[in-house]
Design an enzyme around this catalytic site. Structure first.
Site, PDB file in Angstrom:
ATOM      1  N   GLN A 276      49.201  33.375  50.460  1.00 52.39           N
ATOM      2  CA  GLN A 276      50.033  33.663  49.296  1.00 52.39           C
ATOM      3  C   GLN A 276      49.991  32.571  48.238  1.00 52.39           C
ATOM      4  O   GLN A 276      50.345  32.810  47.086  1.00 52.39           O
ATOM      5  CB  GLN A 276      51.481  33.903  49.738  1.00 52.39           C
ATOM      6  CG  GLN A 276      51.672  35.193  50.513  1.00 52.39           C
ATOM      7  CD  GLN A 276      51.331  36.437  49.703  1.00 52.39           C
ATOM      8  OE1 GLN A 276      51.399  36.442  48.476  1.00 52.39           O
ATOM      9  NE2 GLN A 276      50.925  37.494  50.385  1.00 52.39           N
TER      10      GLN A 276
ATOM     11  N   CYS B 168      63.070  51.656  56.681  1.00 52.96           N
ATOM     12  CA  CYS B 168      62.614  53.011  56.371  1.00 52.96           C
ATOM     13  C   CYS B 168      61.230  53.011  55.730  1.00 52.96           C
ATOM     14  O   CYS B 168      60.586  54.046  55.651  1.00 52.96           O
ATOM     15  CB  CYS B 168      63.617  53.695  55.460  1.00 52.96           C
ATOM     16  SG  CYS B 168      64.041  52.712  54.011  1.00 52.96           S
TER      17      CYS B 168
ATOM     18  N   GLY C 179      41.292  38.109  55.231  1.00 53.75           N
ATOM     19  CA  GLY C 179      42.252  37.090  55.625  1.00 53.75           C
ATOM     20  C   GLY C 179      42.729  37.312  57.053  1.00 53.75           C
ATOM     21  O   GLY C 179      42.941  36.357  57.804  1.00 53.75           O
ATOM     22  N   THR C 180      42.911  38.583  57.406  1.00 52.52           N
ATOM     23  CA  THR C 180      43.342  38.905  58.767  1.00 52.52           C
ATOM     24  C   THR C 180      42.334  38.403  59.791  1.00 52.52           C
ATOM     25  O   THR C 180      42.688  37.789  60.800  1.00 52.52           O
ATOM     26  CB  THR C 180      43.534  40.423  58.912  1.00 52.52           C
ATOM     27  OG1 THR C 180      44.569  40.824  58.014  1.00 52.52           O
ATOM     28  CG2 THR C 180      43.924  40.809  60.324  1.00 52.52           C
TER      29      THR C 180
ATOM     30  N   SER D 151      42.866  34.725  51.705  1.00 52.61           N
ATOM     31  CA  SER D 151      42.357  36.083  51.513  1.00 52.61           C
ATOM     32  C   SER D 151      42.112  36.321  50.032  1.00 52.61           C
ATOM     33  O   SER D 151      43.031  36.179  49.216  1.00 52.61           O
ATOM     34  CB  SER D 151      43.402  37.063  52.047  1.00 52.61           C
ATOM     35  OG  SER D 151      43.013  38.380  51.774  1.00 52.61           O
ATOM     36  N   ALA D 152      40.873  36.701  49.682  1.00 52.81           N
ATOM     37  CA  ALA D 152      40.492  36.742  48.264  1.00 52.81           C
ATOM     38  C   ALA D 152      41.231  37.812  47.472  1.00 52.81           C
ATOM     39  O   ALA D 152      41.533  37.621  46.292  1.00 52.81           O
ATOM     40  CB  ALA D 152      38.984  36.937  48.139  1.00 52.81           C
ATOM     41  N   HIS D 153      41.527  38.959  48.090  1.00 55.49           N
ATOM     42  CA  HIS D 153      42.126  40.031  47.275  1.00 55.49           C
ATOM     43  C   HIS D 153      43.567  39.701  46.895  1.00 55.49           C
ATOM     44  O   HIS D 153      44.145  40.395  46.067  1.00 55.49           O
ATOM     45  CB  HIS D 153      42.030  41.382  47.987  1.00 55.49           C
ATOM     46  CG  HIS D 153      42.980  41.578  49.114  1.00 55.49           C
ATOM     47  ND1 HIS D 153      44.131  42.300  48.998  1.00 55.49           N
ATOM     48  CD2 HIS D 153      42.963  41.126  50.380  1.00 55.49           C
ATOM     49  CE1 HIS D 153      44.777  42.298  50.148  1.00 55.49           C
ATOM     50  NE2 HIS D 153      44.078  41.593  51.014  1.00 55.49           N
TER      51      HIS D 153
END
Lengths: 477, 477
Positions: A180, A323, A69-70, A197-199
């Site tokens: 998403q 954090c 996807g990136t 993005s498939a995952h």
């Protein structure tokens, strides 16, 4: 061991696994070759493209498989910008896009382009008309606009169809990051480019989607390559592509029922967490949202410690607290929304999440939060409530003598300590008195104003101090 | 059904399949996350990196997993060029690199850089000292040099260690494309960057390797991303990476024995094909070569038809003939070698290839070649031999009247027709006489000189004609 971080990566869907196994045997050869193994691979690739295009709502020849996807976002944005370079060099994105979009925007800026960020409201949502305004106010002709279909951190759905219409009216292509939401349905509206993005939907890693509507100017950047219409160089990952397409179809079949079921489970969290735990803020749009995702922040809580406690209790969740980030800054999404970032927890339920696991999460959470607060010496709710009739403390160095002012030195202390120290002393100044917190932790910039809003105090503002920043708060309650 | 095209893509190794299955269950989560599924994914990724680095011969922190060998080359070359931008903008590559390297070089040139191609000999091999010479003769300071470890089309091994030494002496980093050889062993020599592709050794698609030695300047181009040391954006494909590393280790264990066995099978092809079939040229270095790969070209044969015939007979092979390329040009490797491209066949044996399949290939091939030649009306060997006492034909328009000259009009005809027509008429001019072939097929430029060399005639040269190109041949035998 319940895994509640589907928005990061979903476990492999059984259909994906099955399809992957079959395609490993049938689809390992080069689909550009003319012999039987190549032809077989080509057939699998073509069928996967048709299935995925149907789910996306585009033509198969508009759809390219990318390695992630990136990469779909990076290459899609670069290609659209290059294709429209003569039209202009301005890029419009929302302030809450995935970091892959913001990194692509930064690269565009570094290359001499301009970028504008469309703001969001406190729920993380772009206002209707905001894209039209951004295009109108652009410093020059806009080459491309980007908007996610739904936010990855808080689940808020964006008004994509409206934004697409606004872009269309200005003759600017809109790229929609559907990472998403694609599992839940096709993206409505007249978008020009779309990525996914498939995952994220239970497909294997290694597959992104990039759809580019016919007629949209697009110039692939980087070295030439014949594969995937020249838009995604490299040998095709056919087994993974087949698995991605098969699992997308499978999750779509479950989508309506699962959306209803998970929405109800998420509603329980949205409703009960603030009841069970004091000083919690649920963030994101309560209605226009993804069905499976909810995010809340807990005052006086260290996000990383809470994540560890949850992990030890068997729950895997994610956080936008500073954090938990490698840069020690709160998530840019929470910042853009202007909401509390400390003790931030994102719960995103995978398909098939069991009701009893959500109930167990709800049963465990109050004790865990309370334990983390105890370790940090956070004010107990009754203390915070009791502190109210305090007298002015000693005037700090910044006080001009006109009004009571207390200075809290939180330099070198990380989130949530500055806010805890502020909460502990606010009762020491009279109503109308000032407390100045000196802090150099980035989260303070977000969390001190958010704390003021939650507590009913006035956030006066910040100014540079000798070291760090001075945040000024006027006691109002 | 014997698959003899391992150099394109190897079938999935059983170890890769097994590792992939296990890692799909254990390695689907985000390795950047702190919860147990993330830590497990991180462990798998780290272990895979260690195993692959050991096979490459580098440190784990020098090795990055990319989505493909092509992306490793594109991103590796761009990153090395960007990292050395202050040193210079010149790039040196061999003329027989993989097209991914040549495309990256073209992109560099398009961006204002300069590129030099190091020539190869008739066996496809770079000469010792050639890189030193190219660096010496460069138009400006050289940023990067690239050399494959072995050629993907003809199997010739390149003098990588020598070239690396020459580059080191000039303080220029050398990138080695090890895609074809990594299965057989680590690349020796003092290289600076190295790339490879898992599906070439029986790993899954979707995994490339990019090694960048410590101390080598490297600036990742494109948008920032935290994953893979900032050198390969996008969610890590851990199941595939684990399978790639496991299968690389597995093939290395078989490598010595399989290399010996396949070398012997390839030797049979190298020796017997030219004996069994007239007018065949085996190309590539006979000794310094990959064990499993052999390439030969058959005069008067249409490569695509021969591939189809072989496919119908159950054999999957590849070809560098122009008719099998989408651009209708012969492979740039064969062109750089200056060898015959028509009827080109590349045989690359996967691990475990059975002797009887090679024997069956050798038994079938002569008939298939003969059939294809018959269909094309190619001169039979005896005809070609008999043609020798011919008389001069009519002088063509180009003939100045000084010497006998025949003109063959092959305009609009594709390889191998122009060569067949030349062969048919050469006997019609006296020894010392000229034949001019008018052709517009790109392969003629390579195949007419190659035919002359095979037949002992003199290739006079080419010149532009009214349409196409005029190739002139002087009969010498």
């Amino acid at each position: 061991m319940p895994y509640f971080d589907a928005a990061s990566s979903a476990p492999l869907h059984p259909v994906a696994r099955q399809a992957l196994l079959a395609a490993l045997d049938e689809g390992w050869a080069d689909p550009a070759r003319l012999y039987r193994e190549g032809r077989r691979a080509r057939l699998l690739l073509d069928a996967a493209r048709e299935a995925a295009a149907e789910a996306v709502g585009c033509r198969p020849d508009e759809l390219t498989f990318t390695p992630s996807g990136t990469r779909a976002l990076h290459d899609g944005i670069a290609g659209a910008l290059a294709g429209r370079r003569r039209a202009g060099r301005h890029l419009v994105v929302s302030a809450v896009e995935h970091s892959a979009v913001l990194h692509a925007a930064a690269a565009h800026r570094a290359g001499g382009g301009t970028v504008a960020e469309v703001p969001v409201d406190g729920a993380g949502r772009v206002a209707p008309g905001a894209y039209a305004a951004a295009l109108r106010d652009a410093p020059g002709p806009t080459a491309l606009a980007c908007l996610q279909s739904a936010n990855h951190e808080v689940g808020t759905r964006q008004p994509v169809a409206e934004a697409a219409q606004e872009c269309r009216a200005a003759d600017v292509p809109l790229l929609v990051d559907a990472a998403q939401s694609l599992a839940w349905g096709a993206v409505a509206g007249d978008w020009s480019l779309l990525t996914a993005s498939a995952h994220k939907w239970g497909g294997p890693p290694g597959v992104g989607l990039l759809a580019v509507r016919k007629g949209v100017r697009f110039a692939a950047h980087g070295p030439a390559d014949e594969r995937e219409s020249g838009r995604a160089p490299g040998f095709e990952n056919i087994p993974a592509v087949v698995a991605a397409a098969a699992s997308l179809r499978a999750v779509r079949e479950e989508a309506a029922a699962e959306a209803e079921r998970l929405r109800e489970l998420v509603d329980r969290i949205r409703t009960r967490v603030p009841r069970l735990i004091p000083d919690v803020e649920v963030v994101g749009d309560p209605e226009r949202r993804l069905p499976h995702l909810v995010t809340f922040s807990c005052l006086y809580v260290d996000g990383e410690t809470l994540l560890h406690e949850l992990d030890r209790a068997g729950f895997s969740v994610s956080s936008g607290s500073s954090c938990t980030s490698s840069t020690l800054t709160p998530s840019h999404v929470l910042r853009a929304m202007g909401v509390l970032s400390e003790g931030n927890v994102r719960v995103s339920l995978p398909l098939g999440t069991r009701e009893e696991d959500v109930e167990r999460f709800l049963a465990l959470l109050p004790d865990l939060v309370s334990r983390v607060r105890g370790q940090l010496g956070a004010p107990r709710p009754e203390e915070a409530a009791a502190a109210g009739s305090g007298v002015a403390g000693p005037a700090g160095p910044a006080g001009g003598g006109e009004e009571a002012e207390l200075v809290v030195d939180s330099l070198g202390k990380l989130c949530p300590i500055p806010v805890i120290e502020l909460a502990k002393v606010i009762g020491e100044v009279p109503v109308g008195g000032l407390v100045t917190v000196l802090a150099d932790d980035e989260a303070a910039r977000l969390d001190i104003p958010a704390w003021c809003a939650m507590r009913g105090h006035e956030y006066v503002g910040e100014r540079p101090a000798e070291r760090g920043t001075a945040y000024r708060v006027r006691r109002r309650a």
